[in-house]
Motif scaffolding. Structure first.
Motif, PDB file in Angstrom:
ATOM      1  N   LEU A 150      65.830  38.703  30.947  1.00 18.75           N
ATOM      2  CA  LEU A 150      65.416  37.871  29.814  1.00 18.75           C
ATOM      3  C   LEU A 150      66.551  37.693  28.808  1.00 18.75           C
ATOM      4  CD1 LEU A 150      61.776  39.186  29.243  1.00 18.75           C
ATOM      5  CD2 LEU A 150      62.489  37.016  30.297  1.00 18.75           C
ATOM      6  N   LEU A 151      67.352  38.733  28.614  1.00 19.57           N
ATOM      7  CA  LEU A 151      68.519  38.626  27.735  1.00 19.57           C
ATOM      8  C   LEU A 151      69.495  37.595  28.287  1.00 19.57           C
ATOM      9  CD1 LEU A 151      70.195  39.637  25.309  1.00 19.57           C
ATOM     10  CD2 LEU A 151      71.106  41.408  26.824  1.00 19.57           C
ATOM     11  N   ALA A 152      69.743  37.622  29.585  1.00 17.55           N
ATOM     12  CA  ALA A 152      70.632  36.644  30.209  1.00 17.55           C
ATOM     13  C   ALA A 152      70.106  35.231  30.016  1.00 17.55           C
ATOM     14  CB  ALA A 152      70.801  36.954  31.695  1.00 17.55           C
ATOM     15  N   LEU A 153      68.812  35.044  30.192  1.00 17.07           N
ATOM     16  CA  LEU A 153      68.204  33.724  29.994  1.00 17.07           C
ATOM     17  C   LEU A 153      68.386  33.253  28.552  1.00 17.07           C
ATOM     18  CD1 LEU A 153      66.460  31.368  30.994  1.00 17.07           C
ATOM     19  CD2 LEU A 153      64.456  32.744  30.404  1.00 17.07           C
ATOM     20  N   MET A 154      68.148  34.151  27.597  1.00 19.60           N
ATOM     21  CA  MET A 154      68.313  33.803  26.190  1.00 19.60           C
ATOM     22  C   MET A 154      69.762  33.431  25.890  1.00 19.60           C
ATOM     23  SD  MET A 154      67.178  35.934  22.776  1.00 19.60           S
ATOM     24  CE  MET A 154      68.454  37.170  22.845  1.00 19.60           C
ATOM     25  N   LEU A 155      70.709  34.179  26.428  1.00 13.91           N
ATOM     26  CA  LEU A 155      72.124  33.899  26.181  1.00 13.91           C
ATOM     27  C   LEU A 155      72.550  32.570  26.800  1.00 13.91           C
ATOM     28  CD1 LEU A 155      73.476  37.498  26.695  1.00 13.91           C
ATOM     29  CD2 LEU A 155      73.554  36.196  24.562  1.00 13.91           C
ATOM     30  N   ILE A 156      72.031  32.254  27.971  1.00 16.69           N
ATOM     31  CA  ILE A 156      72.342  30.962  28.592  1.00 16.69           C
ATOM     32  C   ILE A 156      71.772  29.823  27.756  1.00 16.69           C
ATOM     33  CG2 ILE A 156      71.870  29.507  30.607  1.00 16.69           C
ATOM     34  CD1 ILE A 156      72.122  32.129  32.281  1.00 16.69           C
ATOM     35  N   LEU A 157      70.553  30.006  27.242  1.00 11.32           N
ATOM     36  CA  LEU A 157      69.974  28.987  26.359  1.00 11.32           C
ATOM     37  C   LEU A 157      70.807  28.821  25.098  1.00 11.32           C
ATOM     38  CD1 LEU A 157      66.158  29.716  26.735  1.00 11.32           C
ATOM     39  CD2 LEU A 157      67.422  27.718  27.566  1.00 11.32           C
ATOM     40  N   PHE A 158      71.263  29.932  24.517  1.00 13.13           N
ATOM     41  CA  PHE A 158      72.140  29.842  23.342  1.00 13.13           C
ATOM     42  C   PHE A 158      73.399  29.050  23.673  1.00 13.13           C
ATOM     43  CE2 PHE A 158      70.792  34.126  21.254  1.00 13.13           C
ATOM     44  CZ  PHE A 158      69.574  33.566  20.912  1.00 13.13           C
ATOM     45  N   ALA A 159      73.976  29.360  24.824  1.00 16.29           N
ATOM     46  CA  ALA A 159      75.209  28.677  25.213  1.00 16.29           C
ATOM     47  C   ALA A 159      74.983  27.174  25.318  1.00 16.29           C
ATOM     48  CB  ALA A 159      75.718  29.236  26.543  1.00 16.29           C
ATOM     49  N   LEU A 160      73.881  26.776  25.927  1.00 13.32           N
ATOM     50  CA  LEU A 160      73.629  25.358  26.139  1.00 13.32           C
ATOM     51  C   LEU A 160      73.159  24.638  24.881  1.00 13.32           C
ATOM     52  CD1 LEU A 160      71.911  25.543  29.635  1.00 13.32           C
ATOM     53  CD2 LEU A 160      74.275  24.909  29.105  1.00 13.32           C
ATOM     54  N   ILE A 161      72.272  25.262  24.123  1.00  6.03           N
ATOM     55  CA  ILE A 161      71.663  24.585  22.977  1.00  6.03           C
ATOM     56  C   ILE A 161      72.529  24.664  21.724  1.00  6.03           C
ATOM     57  CG2 ILE A 161      69.688  24.617  21.397  1.00  6.03           C
ATOM     58  CD1 ILE A 161      68.008  25.617  23.809  1.00  6.03           C
ATOM     59  N   ILE A 162      73.096  25.818  21.467  1.00  5.34           N
ATOM     60  CA  ILE A 162      73.817  26.019  20.203  1.00  5.34           C
ATOM     61  C   ILE A 162      75.315  25.798  20.357  1.00  5.34           C
ATOM     62  CG2 ILE A 162      74.371  27.707  18.405  1.00  5.34           C
ATOM     63  CD1 ILE A 162      71.601  28.984  19.031  1.00  5.34           C
ATOM     64  N   HIS A 163      75.914  26.354  21.418  1.00  6.81           N
ATOM     65  CA  HIS A 163      77.370  26.370  21.505  1.00  6.81           C
ATOM     66  C   HIS A 163      77.978  25.218  22.299  1.00  6.81           C
ATOM     67  CE1 HIS A 163      77.192  30.114  19.460  1.00  6.81           C
ATOM     68  NE2 HIS A 163      76.602  30.744  20.454  1.00  6.81           N
ATOM     69  N   LEU A 164      77.209  24.570  23.159  1.00  9.83           N
ATOM     70  CA  LEU A 164      77.760  23.468  23.946  1.00  9.83           C
ATOM     71  C   LEU A 164      78.249  22.311  23.067  1.00  9.83           C
ATOM     72  CD1 LEU A 164      78.451  22.379  26.725  1.00  9.83           C
ATOM     73  CD2 LEU A 164      76.125  21.450  26.857  1.00  9.83           C
ATOM     74  N   PRO A 165      77.511  21.916  22.021  1.00 10.24           N
ATOM     75  CA  PRO A 165      78.034  20.835  21.169  1.00 10.24           C
ATOM     76  C   PRO A 165      79.402  21.163  20.561  1.00 10.24           C
ATOM     77  CG  PRO A 165      75.713  21.164  20.719  1.00 10.24           C
ATOM     78  CD  PRO A 165      76.140  22.278  21.627  1.00 10.24           C
ATOM     79  N   ASN A 166      79.607  22.401  20.129  1.00  9.93           N
ATOM     80  CA  ASN A 166      80.917  22.793  19.605  1.00  9.93           C
ATOM     81  C   ASN A 166      81.977  22.794  20.698  1.00  9.93           C
ATOM     82  OD1 ASN A 166      79.873  23.141  17.033  1.00  9.93           O
ATOM     83  ND2 ASN A 166      79.455  25.314  17.366  1.00  9.93           N
ATOM     84  N   ALA A 167      81.582  23.187  21.904  1.00  6.02           N
ATOM     85  CA  ALA A 167      82.535  23.201  23.014  1.00  6.02           C
ATOM     86  C   ALA A 167      82.989  21.787  23.352  1.00  6.02           C
ATOM     87  CB  ALA A 167      81.911  23.869  24.231  1.00  6.02           C
ATOM     88  N   MET A 168      82.105  20.833  23.181  1.00  5.57           N
ATOM     89  CA  MET A 168      82.469  19.437  23.445  1.00  5.57           C
ATOM     90  C   MET A 168      83.510  18.939  22.444  1.00  5.57           C
ATOM     91  SD  MET A 168      80.729  18.835  26.079  1.00  5.57           S
ATOM     92  CE  MET A 168      80.066  17.292  26.535  1.00  5.57           C
ATOM     93  N   ASN A 169      83.588  19.591  21.290  1.00  4.14           N
ATOM     94  CA  ASN A 169      84.568  19.233  20.275  1.00  4.14           C
ATOM     95  C   ASN A 169      85.812  20.117  20.329  1.00  4.14           C
ATOM     96  OD1 ASN A 169      82.950  17.182  19.204  1.00  4.14           O
ATOM     97  ND2 ASN A 169      81.828  18.626  17.925  1.00  4.14           N
ATOM     98  N   GLY A 170      85.968  20.880  21.392  1.00  9.49           N
ATOM     99  CA  GLY A 170      87.175  21.660  21.583  1.00  9.49           C
ATOM    100  C   GLY A 170      87.084  23.129  21.253  1.00  9.49           C
ATOM    101  N   ASP A 171      85.926  23.631  20.771  1.00  9.68           N
ATOM    102  CA  ASP A 171      85.775  25.040  20.423  1.00  9.68           C
ATOM    103  C   ASP A 171      84.824  25.699  21.420  1.00  9.68           C
ATOM    104  OD1 ASP A 171      85.754  27.504  19.208  1.00  9.68           O
ATOM    105  OD2 ASP A 171      84.448  26.890  17.557  1.00  9.68           O
ATOM    106  N   ALA A 172      85.373  26.147  22.537  1.00 11.06           N
ATOM    107  CA  ALA A 172      84.549  26.684  23.620  1.00 11.06           C
ATOM    108  C   ALA A 172      84.409  28.199  23.573  1.00 11.06           C
ATOM    109  CB  ALA A 172      85.127  26.262  24.962  1.00 11.06           C
ATOM    110  N   GLY A 173      84.950  28.852  22.574  1.00 13.34           N
ATOM    111  CA  GLY A 173      84.950  30.314  22.529  1.00 13.34           C
ATOM    112  C   GLY A 173      83.560  30.927  22.557  1.00 13.34           C
ATOM    113  N   GLN A 174      82.665  30.470  21.710  1.00 12.06           N
ATOM    114  CA  GLN A 174      81.311  31.041  21.650  1.00 12.06           C
ATOM    115  C   GLN A 174      80.515  30.723  22.914  1.00 12.06           C
ATOM    116  OE1 GLN A 174      80.116  33.114  19.237  1.00 12.06           O
ATOM    117  NE2 GLN A 174      82.207  33.071  18.485  1.00 12.06           N
TER     118      GLN A 174
END
Length: 119
Positions: A69-93
């Motif tokens: 469940l932790l892995a699922l939550m982290l993947i959701l965070f990556a896609l929902i919260i951090h992917l938009p920033n990664a599209m702008n060049g900040d892929a660290g999170q």
């Protein structure tokens, strides 16, 4: 050597407890940084989930379920919260959350002791 490897469980689980504590004590700050989706209530829920996963992994009760469940939550965070920033060049999170999700899945497949829920 096994005693050194056994420390890995603590090095993985304890930071999630600290992250959960930070979510519970600094929800307004997290809400300002992240904003929607979910607002402050979702930040508190996330904090509770992080604390619960950490405790579960530390005591070994329902730890396999907690890690998945932790892995699922982290993947959701990556896609929902951090992917938009990664599209702008900040892929660290994004990469951090994906790596942590991978670690949680490795924990579930190799180190979890309680197989009562997920065999």
């Amino acid at each position: 050597m096994n005693s050194i490897l056994g420390i890995g469980k603590y090095l993985y689980a304890v930071p999630f407890a600290i992250f959960g504590f930070f979510h519970m004590t600094n929800a307004a700050t997290f809400n300002e940084m992240i904003g929607p989706p979910g607002g402050v209530a979702m930040i508190y829920i996330t904090g509770i989930c992080l604390l619960a996963a950490s405790v579960s992994m530390l005591i070994g009760k329902f730890d396999k379920l907690a890690a998945v469940l932790l892995a699922l939550m982290l993947i959701l965070f990556a896609l929902i919260i951090h992917l938009p920033n990664a599209m702008n060049g900040d892929a660290g999170q994004l990469l951090k959350d994906i790596a942590l999700a991978g670690g949680a899945l490795m924990y579930a497949s190799g180190f979890a002791r309680d197989n009562s829920v997920i065999g």
